[in-house]
Design a protein around this motif. Sequence first.
Motif, PDB file in Angstrom:
ATOM      1  N   UNK A 145      64.238  50.769  39.496  1.00 37.08           N
ATOM      2  CA  UNK A 145      63.904  51.987  38.749  1.00 37.08           C
ATOM      3  C   UNK A 145      63.034  51.700  37.528  1.00 37.08           C
ATOM      4  N   UNK A 146      62.604  50.451  37.378  1.00 37.71           N
ATOM      5  CA  UNK A 146      61.820  50.048  36.191  1.00 37.71           C
ATOM      6  C   UNK A 146      62.547  50.473  34.919  1.00 37.71           C
ATOM      7  N   UNK A 147      63.802  50.068  34.809  1.00 35.30           N
ATOM      8  CA  UNK A 147      64.654  50.467  33.690  1.00 35.30           C
ATOM      9  C   UNK A 147      64.176  49.826  32.389  1.00 35.30           C
ATOM     10  N   UNK A 148      64.607  50.423  31.292  1.00 35.54           N
ATOM     11  CA  UNK A 148      64.319  49.791  29.999  1.00 35.54           C
ATOM     12  C   UNK A 148      65.482  50.046  29.048  1.00 35.54           C
ATOM     13  N   UNK A 414      62.063  56.063  31.766  1.00 35.17           N
ATOM     14  CA  UNK A 414      62.930  54.978  32.221  1.00 35.17           C
ATOM     15  C   UNK A 414      63.939  55.367  33.284  1.00 35.17           C
ATOM     16  N   UNK A 415      64.200  56.647  33.497  1.00 38.21           N
ATOM     17  CA  UNK A 415      65.219  57.000  34.485  1.00 38.21           C
ATOM     18  C   UNK A 415      64.678  57.004  35.905  1.00 38.21           C
TER      19      UNK A 415
ATOM     20  N   UNK B 183      55.372  53.401  28.120  1.00 39.47           N
ATOM     21  CA  UNK B 183      56.057  52.993  29.346  1.00 39.47           C
ATOM     22  C   UNK B 183      56.233  54.213  30.232  1.00 39.47           C
ATOM     23  N   UNK B 184      56.559  53.983  31.496  1.00 48.55           N
ATOM     24  CA  UNK B 184      56.812  55.070  32.430  1.00 48.55           C
ATOM     25  C   UNK B 184      57.568  54.519  33.617  1.00 48.55           C
ATOM     26  N   UNK B 185      58.437  55.351  34.197  1.00 45.05           N
ATOM     27  CA  UNK B 185      59.105  54.993  35.451  1.00 45.05           C
ATOM     28  C   UNK B 185      58.694  55.951  36.553  1.00 45.05           C
TER      29      UNK B 185
END
Lengths: 458, 458
Positions: A145-148, A414-415, B183-185
């Motif tokens: 999910x390319x979380x941060x 981020x979600x 940033x972006x998801x």
Amino acid sequence: MPLTEAAEAALRACLADRLVTSAADRDLHGRNETHFPHLPPDAVAYPETTDEVAALMRVCADHGLAVQGWGAGTSLEGHALAARGGVTVDFSRMAKVLEVRPEDMVARIQPGITREALNTELRATGLFFPVDPGANASLGGMASTRASGTTAVRYGTMRDNVLGLEVVLADGRVIRTGTAARKSSAGYDLTALFVGAEGTLGLITELTLRLHGQPEAVSAAICAFDAMGPAVEAVIATIQSGIPMARIEFVDAATVAAFNLRDGAGMPEQPHLLVEFHGSLAAVAEQAERFGEIVAEAGGADFRWAAKAEERAALWRMRHNAYYACLALKPGCQAWVTDVCVPISRLAEAVEETRADIAASSIPGPILGHVGDGNFHAILLVTPGDEAEATEAKRLAARMADRALRLGGTVTGEHGIGMGKLDYMAREHGEGWDVMGQIKRALDPAGRLNPGKMVRGA
Amino acid sequence: MPLTEAAEAALRACLADRLVTSAADRDLHGRNETHFPHLPPDAVAYPETTDEVAALMRVCADHGLAVQGWGAGTSLEGHALAARGGVTVDFSRMAKVLEVRPEDMVARIQPGITREALNTELRATGLFFPVDPGANASLGGMASTRASGTTAVRYGTMRDNVLGLEVVLADGRVIRTGTAARKSSAGYDLTALFVGAEGTLGLITELTLRLHGQPEAVSAAICAFDAMGPAVEAVIATIQSGIPMARIEFVDAATVAAFNLRDGAGMPEQPHLLVEFHGSLAAVAEQAERFGEIVAEAGGADFRWAAKAEERAALWRMRHNAYYACLALKPGCQAWVTDVCVPISRLAEAVEETRADIAASSIPGPILGHVGDGNFHAILLVTPGDEAEATEAKRLAARMADRALRLGGTVTGEHGIGMGKLDYMAREHGEGWDVMGQIKRALDPAGRLNPGKMVRGA
């Protein structure tokens, strides 16, 4: 395709009793943290090796079955729900640290391990994995999910901290992307393609992660502002001044009210910034001093330091539990947690407009966020079963997403997309969304990997 | 397909006299910085707008013409050579800064601007673009090859500093990737896919870059070591200790000999580290002190500081001109510049073995590199027309690439694949290379974008 007897037998030949079709287990893997419908798979697989994942993928390809991955189930957008049934691959039995290389500052891990478990294993090495989305998510899920989260302002997101992957493709091929070297110019960046692909291009079965040195000194602080504008101005000034903040978080007055209610925080019910500094003793002291000057200029007050480890832990526990604290503001409610990210220059505007929107609505919605990245959330509190409130939450969330796009940002910082943001993909990406579809069809022509997600007509 | 009269007429309809078919111009765009064959295109296009690029792409699609991009022509692996003729798109007339947003620390630029020109334009803003491959390359070219260089250890590579792109696809569609948010998801990371794709998936017509604050204080130093091993050990200890080095470069004794010869550097002919620190005055002082301690422990000596801007400029000019200094070691020679990157723990081994290999060969080859990233080069000096020396250089370069793979690294840290490294793609990526081919065919089914590069059977 439904799970036929033949398909089930073939899966059992790969996994024996680690293929589970009980109603209880299917039910568990059809649930989500938020408001999406209950969508259970036909079976849950618990592989223990990459070979098993590859074998089950081939069976699913032969039998036309959908396949979705499952980590810790902490997704907020219904990523892992089985929109078309099929097999959910639960990675809880692939949760080992395979190798730690302190000199290279990398770890090779399996996808099922959670970030907290990884950091516990790393403790003795002097290294840590910094990406911290709050929830104790699995690393495979975080990559997908390319979380941060709170530390991205300093250490980057999963995009920046995954050096390489092992991926099982839709047809059962196993590829490795990246290396343990810190950079490469050798071809298309497949690592970056699978990070954030939400399991729609393949299943991640191994990750090579970049680790960071535990800072010599850590200090954290909290301070209050009269209004949101000056708090955001302080954030912009801090980022521009180059102070290497490890965390810089915003919480609004409603979130503080929740902290006071649940944690007895005793904070003034005003907007606050929560910050953390990492570095040498001298560097942390200097950063803190400079930040203090910026905050004073912006009118911040009630500055409180948490230099001791226990105080810091309490501070960030409170922040991480904001979700639960906000739930307590409206007993019996359910939270719809939104997520948008805008250029920092538009952050004050985005937050203020959202604040006004929620204030004029029929439901409460505390706002908080990773403001160093321009990323913020509203926690919209809805009475379960109340259609009017659900409609209102949807409307507010939609307006937040629209606003983020209007201000040059993204509908999710981020979600991720999951089931909740698919309707915005065309507007955010234009024809770029078609390019995503072309890539999807190239790697998963039958559309069996996490179907119903990510691409047009999925 | 050859350039037919019909195709040429259609291109002229888009570009008028900015389509050039003169022998001189075609010749210039068929040359390269190193040993690859002369491969001129059939025509050179000088578009001024994205619309013109899209229009010429549609004409090339209609007429089956190959298309390759051209920035500043500084590639070391023949990326921009016209392997199948066609049209080379020279971006020198698309070299503007379109927008600088200081609050967001981003700039929107056209691809033809060079990094030095960009930084000149940024000077008054207090911001800069840090990626520095040495050559004054174009930013479009740097993005396309995923360039990095001396500052990547602190600021990252082009992968980390490109937030978004505008890309013209093979069929003339124009897409935008990313946003000005940090940033972006939201979906597949198309930005990361086009960065490093070497123009084989589309032509970059605009970039949104992440800028950084000019550091308050900068200090640089140079120090000598008796041998390469201790120098590399000092690098590893420095990285692990978390000192945020802005640059940490290695040069071997042969490179120092070249500096002495060309620049009158008067340095002891031993391995050296060249370093730079960025930060507040106090932070730089502390970093320098800690680095000094590590170096002393590793046996480093002859420590010299370059605190003044002119001294630093001279130091890095010397480093950046190492290529030309090395050429002067063997008058009339041509340089084959290799590029590999390994995990830092294997760096000493990789460099020592390479050193021994070159010492036992018939040609000189100074070694230098961005050792904080595990990335190093040999500058192999070959007499033009001497087949035996060319064979020897090829053999040495091949052994370096083999060694990098054996040690868990990559065959190119920053120069890219181009025409020089295609033979290693299968070995570095295994079936991952087939996945790259699948993506290429999805986006460029006729294989017209920079043909002969990147993928199997290109």
